[in-house]
Design a protein around this motif. Structure first.
Motif, PDB file in Angstrom:
ATOM      1  N   GLY A   9       0.818  -1.205   0.000  1.00 49.17           N
ATOM      2  CA  GLY A   9       0.000   0.000   0.000  1.00 49.17           C
ATOM      3  C   GLY A   9       0.851   1.254   0.000  1.00 49.17           C
ATOM      4  N   LEU A  10       0.189   2.394   0.178  1.00 53.15           N
ATOM      5  CA  LEU A  10       0.897   3.675   0.164  1.00 53.15           C
ATOM      6  C   LEU A  10       0.171   4.668   1.073  1.00 53.15           C
ATOM      7  N   TYR A  11       0.811   5.824   1.215  1.00 52.62           N
ATOM      8  CA  TYR A  11       0.219   6.877   2.044  1.00 52.62           C
ATOM      9  C   TYR A  11       0.141   8.158   1.234  1.00 52.62           C
ATOM     10  N   LEU A  12      -1.068   8.727   1.170  1.00 53.57           N
ATOM     11  CA  LEU A  12      -1.305   9.978   0.458  1.00 53.57           C
ATOM     12  C   LEU A  12      -1.370  11.131   1.448  1.00 53.57           C
ATOM     13  N   PHE A  30       0.470  15.409  10.057  1.00 52.09           N
ATOM     14  CA  PHE A  30       0.654  14.419   9.002  1.00 52.09           C
ATOM     15  C   PHE A  30      -0.696  13.885   8.523  1.00 52.09           C
ATOM     16  N   PRO A  31      -1.583  14.754   8.029  1.00 55.51           N
ATOM     17  CA  PRO A  31      -2.893  14.284   7.557  1.00 55.51           C
ATOM     18  C   PRO A  31      -2.749  13.498   6.260  1.00 55.51           C
ATOM     19  N   GLY A  32      -3.688  12.638   6.023  1.00 60.43           N
ATOM     20  CA  GLY A  32      -3.649  11.894   4.780  1.00 60.43           C
ATOM     21  C   GLY A  32      -4.436  10.607   4.867  1.00 60.43           C
ATOM     22  N   TYR A  33      -4.157   9.698   3.932  1.00 56.27           N
ATOM     23  CA  TYR A  33      -4.910   8.459   3.816  1.00 56.27           C
ATOM     24  C   TYR A  33      -3.951   7.286   3.645  1.00 56.27           C
ATOM     25  N   GLY A  34      -4.218   6.224   4.366  1.00 64.03           N
ATOM     26  CA  GLY A  34      -3.507   4.971   4.164  1.00 64.03           C
ATOM     27  C   GLY A  34      -4.317   4.086   3.238  1.00 64.03           C
ATOM     28  N   ILE A  35      -3.715   3.651   2.149  1.00 61.64           N
ATOM     29  CA  ILE A  35      -4.423   2.854   1.147  1.00 61.64           C
ATOM     30  C   ILE A  35      -3.748   1.490   1.018  1.00 61.64           C
ATOM     31  N   LYS A  36      -4.564   0.459   1.079  1.00 59.29           N
ATOM     32  CA  LYS A  36      -4.082  -0.912   0.901  1.00 59.29           C
ATOM     33  C   LYS A  36      -4.420  -1.365  -0.505  1.00 59.29           C
ATOM     34  N   PHE A  37      -3.419  -1.915  -1.194  1.00 58.10           N
ATOM     35  CA  PHE A  37      -3.636  -2.369  -2.561  1.00 58.10           C
ATOM     36  C   PHE A  37      -4.501  -3.632  -2.587  1.00 58.10           C
ATOM     37  N   ASP A  38      -5.343  -3.724  -3.623  1.00 62.34           N
ATOM     38  CA  ASP A  38      -6.073  -4.954  -3.890  1.00 62.34           C
ATOM     39  C   ASP A  38      -5.139  -5.933  -4.614  1.00 62.34           C
ATOM     40  N   PRO A  39      -5.430  -7.231  -4.538  1.00 66.25           N
ATOM     41  CA  PRO A  39      -4.652  -8.192  -5.338  1.00 66.25           C
ATOM     42  C   PRO A  39      -4.733  -7.826  -6.819  1.00 66.25           C
ATOM     43  N   HIS A  40      -3.582  -7.614  -7.425  1.00 66.70           N
ATOM     44  CA  HIS A  40      -3.550  -7.177  -8.824  1.00 66.70           C
ATOM     45  C   HIS A  40      -2.169  -7.545  -9.374  1.00 66.70           C
TER      46      HIS A  40
END
Length: 265
Positions: free
Chosen positions: A161-164, A202-212
């Motif tokens: 995943g990543l952090y925006l 440190f505002p933002g969003y943690g996003i987890k990748f879907d299986p791809h």
């Protein structure tokens, strides 16, 4: 703390080595040598009882280290089996020492069960987002990409995943179609917002990748490059402050560290 909580590690290790301590105590209680006691266990006692004496505590320790919802419930089953075996041992050889050992085991089991009832401990077991030590290494990325077709800034990147820090307004559970171009490697991968940080610094969003498969392959290529360039986020790695000695000193001087501290987003 960036590693698995030390109390969980200690409880697990004590369970794993419990059969050796049990063997020694039973040898002392029976006036046998350790080898004689092991012979008695392996040749005289019912195999089911030997299994509970030797295997079940080790399995219980491993279940603690696995740290999952299902392992928590299986761990309680193991505790129940150990308790029953100790009651059986007492009824077959009722004396003062057996009674004392039974009381010690019961108190120890109650303390462990009470520890796992603490909300912060249960949350670590039941919510995978809070098991911080399982997070894959993160790398400083600092690149502009797109989320759902809107410009967004990606602060750091990991395999999962990543952090925006900027981008469209999102909420936990929202879908996110992510795209970026890194030195000619175009990555498009779907994901899901797993947490929204409201921290002012440190505002933002943690996003987890879907299986791809295709997207994950390209993410791996990007991460390999970042790793070679030393872009790993060292602040997320265990350091000297996470050592057992530092934890133990902090526990006795401040009383902190006995229970996991849940990180607030």
């Amino acid at each position: 703390m960036k590693r698995k909580p030390w109390p969980l590690i200690i409880i697990a290790v004590l369970h794993i080595f419990a059969p050796f301590g049990n063997l020694l105590l039973n040898a002392i209680k029976s006036g046998r040598s350790i080898s004689e006691q092991w012979f008695y266990w392996s040749q005289v006692l019912p195999k089911s009882l030997v299994f509970i004496y030797v295997i079940v505590p080790i399995v219980a320790g491993i279940l603690i280290l696995i740290c999952r919802r299902w392992s928590y419930w299986l761990y309680l089953v193991c505790l129940g089996l150990v308790f029953i075996s100790n009651v059986y041992s007492f009824t077959t050889n009722a004396n003062l020492m057996s009674f004392v050992l039974l009381v010690v085991v019961v108190i120890a089991d109650l303390l462990v069960v009470a520890y796992f009832v603490v909300p912060s401990v249960q949350k670590v077991y039941f919510d995978p987002r809070l098991r911080w030590w399982e997070a894959a290494p993160r790398y400083h990325f600092d690149i502009e990409g797109q989320v759902n077709g809107t410009a967004a800034f990606i602060k750091n990147l990991g395999q999962g995943g990543l952090y925006l820090t900027t981008g469209p307004e999102l909420s936990e559970g929202d879908r996110a179609d992510i795209f970026w171009n890194f030195e000619g490697i175009e990555v498009r991968i779907p994901g899901k917002v797993v947490y929204k940080s409201n921290r002012p610094d440190f505002p933002g969003y943690g996003i987890k990748f879907d299986p791809h498969p295709e997207g994950e392959k390209k993410v791996s290529q990007v991460i390999a490059t970042l790793h070679r360039r030393g872009k790993i986020v060292v602040e997320r790695l265990p350091g000297p402050e996470d050592s057992f000695g530092v934890w133990l000193k902090k526990l006795f001087t401040t009383g902190e560290g006995l229970f996991p501290r849940i990180r607030k987003s």
